[in-house]
Design a protein around this motif. Sequence first.
Motif, PDB file in Angstrom:
ATOM      1  N   UNK A 288       0.824  -1.211   0.000  1.00  0.00           N
ATOM      2  CA  UNK A 288       0.000   0.000   0.000  1.00  0.00           C
ATOM      3  C   UNK A 288       0.858   1.261   0.000  1.00  0.00           C
ATOM      4  N   UNK A 289       1.920   1.265   0.805  1.00  0.00           N
ATOM      5  CA  UNK A 289       2.798   2.441   0.852  1.00  0.00           C
ATOM      6  C   UNK A 289       3.552   2.637  -0.456  1.00  0.00           C
ATOM      7  N   UNK A 290       4.163   1.578  -0.961  1.00  0.00           N
ATOM      8  CA  UNK A 290       4.995   1.664  -2.159  1.00  0.00           C
ATOM      9  C   UNK A 290       4.209   2.176  -3.360  1.00  0.00           C
ATOM     10  N   UNK A 291       2.947   1.779  -3.465  1.00  0.00           N
ATOM     11  CA  UNK A 291       2.143   2.119  -4.645  1.00  0.00           C
ATOM     12  C   UNK A 291       1.340   3.411  -4.496  1.00  0.00           C
ATOM     13  N   UNK A 292       1.614   4.179  -3.443  1.00  0.00           N
ATOM     14  CA  UNK A 292       0.985   5.492  -3.305  1.00  0.00           C
ATOM     15  C   UNK A 292      -0.179   5.574  -2.358  1.00  0.00           C
ATOM     16  N   UNK A 415      -3.873   5.125  -5.114  1.00  0.00           N
ATOM     17  CA  UNK A 415      -3.314   3.911  -5.744  1.00  0.00           C
ATOM     18  C   UNK A 415      -3.932   3.662  -7.117  1.00  0.00           C
ATOM     19  N   UNK A 416      -4.139   4.735  -7.832  1.00  0.00           N
ATOM     20  CA  UNK A 416      -4.849   4.664  -9.110  1.00  0.00           C
ATOM     21  C   UNK A 416      -4.263   3.627 -10.064  1.00  0.00           C
ATOM     22  N   UNK A 417      -2.977   3.729 -10.366  1.00  0.00           N
ATOM     23  CA  UNK A 417      -2.354   2.805 -11.326  1.00  0.00           C
ATOM     24  C   UNK A 417      -2.337   1.379 -10.789  1.00  0.00           C
ATOM     25  N   UNK A 418      -2.034   1.232  -9.526  1.00  0.00           N
ATOM     26  CA  UNK A 418      -1.965  -0.091  -8.890  1.00  0.00           C
ATOM     27  C   UNK A 418      -3.308  -0.818  -9.004  1.00  0.00           C
ATOM     28  N   UNK A 419      -4.378  -0.119  -8.671  1.00  0.00           N
ATOM     29  CA  UNK A 419      -5.700  -0.737  -8.719  1.00  0.00           C
ATOM     30  C   UNK A 419      -6.119  -1.065 -10.153  1.00  0.00           C
ATOM     31  N   UNK A 420      -5.822  -0.154 -11.085  1.00  0.00           N
ATOM     32  CA  UNK A 420      -6.125  -0.430 -12.497  1.00  0.00           C
ATOM     33  C   UNK A 420      -5.409  -1.685 -12.964  1.00  0.00           C
ATOM     34  N   UNK A 421      -4.164  -1.814 -12.537  1.00  0.00           N
ATOM     35  CA  UNK A 421      -3.369  -2.975 -12.931  1.00  0.00           C
ATOM     36  C   UNK A 421      -3.964  -4.261 -12.375  1.00  0.00           C
TER      37      UNK A 421
END
Length: 521
Positions: A288-292, A415-421
């Motif tokens: 969670x921290x690493x991905x924003x 975590x926009x990009x992380x969740x999209x991925x």
Amino acid sequence: MKEALKSIINLSQIANSKKLSDYLKNLSGHFAFILSTEKHTILIVDCVRSIPILFAKFQDTWVISDTGSDFVNTCNLSAKYLNQEQTKIFAMSGFTTGKDTIYKNINCLEAGSFVRLKNEKSADITFDSYYYINFQPWKVNPKYSDKEWLDSSKRVLENLIIRTIKNINNRQVLIPLSAGLDSRLLASGLRHFGYENVVCFSYGLRNNHEANAAREIAKKLNYPWYFIETTRKEFKNCRQKNYYQEYLEYADTFTAVPSEQDVVTISKLRSFDWVDSDAIIINGQSGDFITGGHVSNIFSCCPSKFSKKSPNNILISELVKKHYGLWPTLQNTKSLKLIKSKVIEEIKKHNAPEDSPQLTYALYELSEHYNRQTKYVIQGQRSYDFFGFDWRLPFWDTQMIQFWQSVPLPHKINQSLYKKTLYSLNWGGVWKDCDYPEWISPTWVKPIRLCTKLACSFLGKSIWHKIERRFFSYFMDILCIYSATSWWEIATSPRDHRNSISWLSKKYLKKHNLRFDGSLR
């Protein structure tokens, strides 16, 4: 790792620290080394100091250890050696800042660093410290399109799982599974790439929503899942036992409150026949921290609206709000000034861009990385070490870190990009169209809490949350950590607290002859 150790030993003979830095920069995995030559002793920790190292000069000799208890008797520690600045910061946050511990002249290695100590009999306490790898979330890549970022993120996660599988060599993997994104990613990723030897488990109060979601996820992935119940009474009783007190001694590094989240659970694992003797525990720290996930929306404000001085004020305000509020009454002008001085000192030490308002969020991530994450959060692994379990931290893989620190702010917010991925990959079918509801446990608390909330509605949201923390959080804590303290002490306390860590911090400071606010008793 044996070959790596040989290379490090050879390089340690050379006075040129740049060559050692260049080698360490390319070394993956989690490690700590103590290498002694005729002239020097070299201390090395990995990119997140997953295995901590402390050191101090005592009677002309360097004392080195991974646990604070070794210094208590060896160095004759007493209250006069306490670092009053750091104990006050600790009281507010549960951790220290920089290389400092709560004791003067006892230092810790910071993440991604090594230290060279001179092997000579003298009172000289100076040492040379180097960062061989830096966490630099301001070094973003502005050139990618949204599609390129998504494709790159997919490749990074795919390679992460592939490297993890290669590393664990078909040993049994134990995943502490919850409703969150990160442990679900690990479980679904291992399933997607065909790794069979996986067992998932959850723990805490019976019928909690995290465990319920984990059960459903494991079922869809066709992995066995077990629930290990913890009750408040059990937690309280176990905390008095010798093994638990020995763990607290072992996990005390003078830099953070020892993690107690899963000690009772991990202590039971060896007794279950579904756990292999060489099992590896793999958790989701700290995806969670690493991905924003910790970047506040306030940082997305247009930088042109910031005055020249306001970025630092916003930075300190957000850090204090998020990480320095264990006891809100300690947030005063003097303590805020102290925190600000330490944060600015850290920014300068890492050559971070303090004059770029648009990168203020990166300074926030910098401070959290070197303090809360790599001191408090990462030391959760200590319970695995204490009970003899091997472990991995895939999300703190260097390639994962390097990629996500290059991601621009818009893709990190929420975590926009992380969740999209994750939802685009949909590994194991546990992402798209999967709803895992949350609820309050235990059930009996809900009607009482609701009636109290309605009765207090005229007081406003802020007052209600204080009432909830004081009277209900103890019972709603599904991990039972509040049980380290009595409900009566919490309910009758003269001051507001933030969470269960507030009380663990108070107990820790008391053990070191300090009041809850970090002052001498």
